[in-house]
Design an enzyme around this catalytic site. Structure first.
Site, PDB file in Angstrom:
ATOM      1  N   GLN A  10     -63.475   8.649  61.482  1.00  0.00           N
ATOM      2  CA  GLN A  10     -62.002   8.104  62.134  1.00  0.00           C
ATOM      3  C   GLN A  10     -61.031   9.323  62.054  1.00  0.00           C
ATOM      4  OE1 GLN A  10     -61.487   4.318  60.496  1.00  0.00           O
ATOM      5  NE2 GLN A  10     -59.178   4.122  61.295  1.00  0.00           N
ATOM      6  N   SER A  93     -67.990   9.258  56.950  1.00  0.00           N
ATOM      7  CA  SER A  93     -67.436   8.041  56.589  1.00  0.00           C
ATOM      8  C   SER A  93     -68.181   7.000  57.714  1.00  0.00           C
ATOM      9  CB  SER A  93     -65.989   7.845  56.506  1.00  0.00           C
ATOM     10  OG  SER A  93     -65.557   6.714  56.466  1.00  0.00           O
ATOM     11  N   LEU A  94     -67.296   6.454  58.597  1.00  0.00           N
ATOM     12  CA  LEU A  94     -68.038   5.475  59.527  1.00  0.00           C
ATOM     13  C   LEU A  94     -69.102   6.179  60.293  1.00  0.00           C
ATOM     14  CD1 LEU A  94     -67.284   5.637  62.933  1.00  0.00           C
ATOM     15  CD2 LEU A  94     -64.993   5.527  62.188  1.00  0.00           C
ATOM     16  N   ARG A 118     -66.089  -4.087  58.827  1.00  0.00           N
ATOM     17  CA  ARG A 118     -65.657  -2.821  57.862  1.00  0.00           C
ATOM     18  C   ARG A 118     -64.383  -2.703  58.270  1.00  0.00           C
ATOM     19  NH1 ARG A 118     -65.904   2.918  57.447  1.00  0.00           N
ATOM     20  NH2 ARG A 118     -66.665   3.751  55.616  1.00  0.00           N
ATOM     21  N   HIS A 202     -61.636   4.924  50.944  1.00  0.00           N
ATOM     22  CA  HIS A 202     -62.712   5.581  49.856  1.00  0.00           C
ATOM     23  C   HIS A 202     -61.873   5.529  48.571  1.00  0.00           C
ATOM     24  CE1 HIS A 202     -65.615   6.205  52.908  1.00  0.00           C
ATOM     25  NE2 HIS A 202     -64.676   6.657  53.732  1.00  0.00           N
ATOM     26  N   GLN A 251     -70.151   3.387  49.335  1.00  0.00           N
ATOM     27  CA  GLN A 251     -69.433   4.362  50.057  1.00  0.00           C
ATOM     28  C   GLN A 251     -67.916   3.832  50.516  1.00  0.00           C
ATOM     29  OE1 GLN A 251     -68.877   3.896  54.313  1.00  0.00           O
ATOM     30  NE2 GLN A 251     -70.084   5.987  54.836  1.00  0.00           N
TER      31      GLN A 251
END
Length: 311
Positions: A10, A93-94, A118, A202, A251
């Site tokens: 992102q 991440s994503l 998510r 996170h 995660q």
């Protein structure tokens, strides 16, 4: 030369991303159509001609970035690239979902639906304004972890993204993150600034989102990836579908160990990293982590067409 395919997270989103790919490569257009169908809406219209603030919303940005990455990969395949040209896949991440879809562990439709859930779950986990994230530049991970611990004062403040040797992001309650910014400056950080994000990703405040993702992931079939995934949480390769499922839940609240992931791949002999999708942020980080590593970016039709040209 050993190669890894890496997928952005992102922040890389821009209006118009992937449009040249869709115009030039039918297989790339098919990815955007598949994502639109999976979500029951024309996300592609938002990506190509929508409002930037709406695209930046977490629930939109996450599937949009995955769609752009997979469209780029399909275009690359049309120019002769194979997934097995990579020794590893990894995503920030994503981007881990993009990596899994790219390697066949997830379908594109499932990845799109999971990322929509998510994004919604991460946004809903913490009321707007209560959380924050900040980038601390010029301090290593251990130093930032110490700053975060001092700043917490009974609240949540964690080192969330270990991006490269001199860029670590903290996440948590806004007041604690603001304290971390000031402490970091006192300890010699080159820069320390709040990030324009809508939620504190996170960190432990994302636990409600982790629980929602556990439910969503339980309903999805995973296959072993065609090439191993270097997981954010482990910073080493995994291929077992059930292990990958568990790590995707972990995660949500855990640190993105990007610096360690890149260093691990370099230690396995990876010398070239191909960043597939929007932006070039990962390439910059990789060059600061793995000295001498080569990077290439594939986010436009022009980038992909270059594959057919002699180097």
């Amino acid at each position: 030369m050993s190669r890894a395919f890496v997928f952005p997270g992102q922040g890389a989103q821009t209006i118009g991303m992937g449009q040249s790919l869709a115009a030039a490569y039918p297989a790339a257009m098919a990815v955007f159509e598949e994502v639109d169908e999976a979500l029951g809406e024309k996300l592609s219209s938002l990506i190509w001609e929508g409002d930037s603030a709406e695209l930046t919303l977490t629930a939109n940005a996450q599937p949009a970035l995955m769609a752009t990455s997979l469209a780029a990969l399909r275009a690359m395949e049309a120019e002769g690239v194979a997934m097995t040209d990579a020794a590893f896949v990894a995503g920030h991440s994503l981007g881990e979902y993009s990596a899994l879809a790219a390697s066949g562990a997830l379908t594109i439709a499932d990845a799109a639906r999971l990322l929509r859930i998510r994004g919604q779950a991460m946004q809903a986990a913490v009321p707007v304004g209560e959380g924050a994230m900040a980038a601390l530049l010029g301090l290593d991970f251990a130093a930032v972890a110490d700053v975060a611990a001092q700043a917490a004062q009974g609240q949540v403040c964690q080192a969330a993204n270990d991006n490269d040797p001199a860029q670590v992001v903290v996440s948590g309650h806004r007041a604690a993150v603001e304290r971390a910014v000031e402490i970091a400056k006192e300890r010699g950080a080159r820069r320390a600034m709040l990030l324009p994000v809508s939620a504190p990703f996170h960190c432990a405040l994302m636990q409600p989102a982790a629980e929602r993702m556990a439910q969503a992931l339980a309903d999805v079939r995973f296959k072993a990836p065609a090439v191993p995934l270097v997981a954010n949480i482990r910073a080493e390769a995994v291929s077992d579908p059930e292990e990958i499922r568990a790590l995707l839940i972990e995660q949500v609240t855990g640190s993105v160990r990007w610096r360690e992931s890149v260093a691990w791949m370099a230690a396995q002999g990876v010398t070239e990293f191909w960043e597939i999708g929007a932006g070039k942020a990962l390439s910059g980080m990789i060059k600061r982590i793995a000295k001498g590593a080569q990077t290439r970016n594939f986010g436009t039709a022009e980038d992909v067409r270059a594959l057919a040209e002699p180097r």
